[in-house]
Design a protein around this motif. Structure first.
Motif: not given
Length: 352
Positions: A200-201, A238-239, A241-246, A259-265
Motif C-alpha cells: 500500500g505504499t 486508494v486503500w 479491497f481491489e488495491a489489497g487484492l492487486d 511469508s509476512a505482510v504489513v497492510a497499511l489498512n
C-alpha cells in the motif's frame, strides 16, 4: 392523526415556556433572588428557606433556563463547533463524532456538527457561521489527514482533530502513528520474520502527515532489526479491497516468497486475504498478516485479523476536553496511543 397535528398537540401540551419570573412569583421572591439561587451564587445572604422555595418552584414548573440569555451574560454559550471535511462519506468519522458528542454532553455542552466535503471556502463559511453563534470553542476535524488552518486568528480555542496543526498557537490531537508502526513491526520481528512485504505504499509526495509517520516508523523498525522490506506500491491511490487484492497478487507473482505482510489498512488486508487465497496460500500457515485500523467492516475475516487500532472515539473525546481546557493545555500535538489487537492472522516464522 397527521404529523402536523401531532406536533401541534405536543406544543400545546408543553405550553408556554416557563420564565424566571414565573419561578420567582411562585416562590415569593424577587427575580434577582431566584436567579442568584438557580445559578448557585454563594454569599447571597438569602435564607435557606428562600433557597428551598425557589428550587421547589423550579422543579414544580419544570423550569429550564434560557441558555442563550445566560450565555450572553456570562460570555459562554455552552456550545462547541465541530467542522469536518468528510463526515457523511467516511465511516471512520462516526466514532470521532460519537466520542466528541459524549464528551460534550458530559460537560453540559452541545456540539454543532457540520461538514465541508473538503471545500476550503465551505470550511471558512462554516467556521464564521459557528463563531456568529458564539460557540465557546472549535474543533477542526479531518478524516483525510490533510488540514488547512484558518488564515485569521480566531477569538476562541481551536483544536485540530486527527491531523497536525504544526508549530503555532493551535492544539492537535491525533493517533501516535510512530508508536503504531513500532507495534506492528515489533510483532513480526518478535515472531522471527526476516522478510516482510509492505502493501500500500505510494509516491511520498502524496503522503499525509499520519501516513508518513506510519510508513517511516515501519521502515525504521524493520531496518534496525535487519529485516528485508519489499514495498508493493499502489497502482492507484486508494486503500481499498481491489488495491489489497492487486498488491497481494503482485507480491506473490513478482516478489516470492511471501511469508509476512504489513497492510497499511484493514481494507487492503481484506483484499490481500483474497489475493493469497487465490494463489493457494493459507493465513497464517503460509503468510502472516498485520494491519492498521481495527475496522469493524473486516470483522468477518477468518482467521481474524491482527491489527493496530486507531483510537477514533477516544480522539473525539480528547478533542472536546482539550477545547474546553485550552488555557491549561500547552499548544502543540498530543498523540493518542495505538494498541495492537492480537488475533489469529500471524504465527512464528518457519525455521529454514
Amino acid at each position: 392523526m397527521s404529523p402536523r397535528e401531532g406536533m401541534t398537540r405536543r406544543n400545546e401540551a408543553m405550553g408556554p415556556r416557563v420564565t424566571l419570573a414565573n419561578v420567582a412569583e411562585r416562590a415569593g421572591v424577587s427575580p434577582t433572588a431566584a436567579s442568584l439561587i438557580l445559578n448557585g451564587r454563594a454569599n447571597t445572604r438569602l435564607s435557606d428557606d428562600a433557597r428551598q422555595r425557589v428550587l421547589a418552584a423550579a422543579e414544580a414548573l419544570n423550569y429550564r433556563p434560557n441558555l442563550m440569555a445566560r450565555g450572553l451574560r456570562m460570555e459562554k454559550s455552552a456550545t462547541i463547533g465541530f467542522v469536518s471535511d468528510l463526515i457523511a462519506t467516511t465511516r471512520y468519522a462516526g466514532p470521532m463524532v460519537r466520542g466528541a458528542l459524549r464528551a460534550a454532553r458530559e460537560q453540559n455542552h452541545t456540539l454543532f456538527v457540520t461538514e465541508t466535503e473538503g471545500d476550503l471556502q465551505e470550511q471558512d463559511r462554516a467556521i464564521e457561521a459557528l463563531l456568529d453563534r458564539q460557540v465557546d470553542a472549535l474543533i477542526l476535524a479531518t478524516v483525510t489527514g490533510r488540514i488547512v488552518l484558518p488564515e485569521r486568528r480566531l477569538p476562541v480555542p481551536l483544536v485540530v482533530l486527527n491531523g497536525s496543526a504544526g508549530p503555532g498557537e493551535y492544539l492537535s490531537i491525533l493517533p501516535d502513528e510512530e508508536g503504531g508502526g513500532k507495534e506492528a513491526a515489533g510483532h513480526l520481528i518478535g515472531l522471527g520474520h526476516r522478510r516482510v512485504h509492505l502493501l500500500g505504499t505510494s509516491d511520498p509526495q502524496h503522503w499525509t502527515v499520519p501516513v508518513r509517520r506510519r510508513i517511516e516508523s515501519l521502515l525504521t523498525e524493520f531496518s534496525n532489526a535487519d529485516v528485508e522490506v519489499v514495498q508493493i506500491s499502489l497502482e492507484r491511490p486508494v486503500w481499498d479491497f481491489e488495491a489489497g487484492l492487486d498488491t497481494a497478487t503482485r507480491a506473490v507473482t513478482l516478489h516470492s516468497p511471501v511469508s509476512a505482510v504489513v497492510a497499511l489498512n484493514d481494507t487492503l488486508a481484506a483484499g490481500a486475504y483474497e489475493g493469497f487465497r487465490q494463489a493457494g496460500l493459507a493465513i497464517p500457515e503460509d503468510v502472516s498478516i498485520v494491519s492498521f485500523d481495527d475496522d469493524d467492516i473486516v470483522s468477518f475475516l477468518r482467521p481474524q485479523l491482527t491489527t493496530v487500532a486507531l483510537p477514533f472515539e477516544t480522539l473525539g473525546r480528547r478533542a472536546v476536553e482539550m477545547a474546553l481546557n485550552a488555557g491549561s493545555v500547552p499548544s502543540g500535538e498530543l498523540r493518542e496511543r495505538m494498541v495492537l489487537q492480537l488475533r489469529q492472522s500471524t504465527r512464528p516464522a518457519r525455521s529454514t
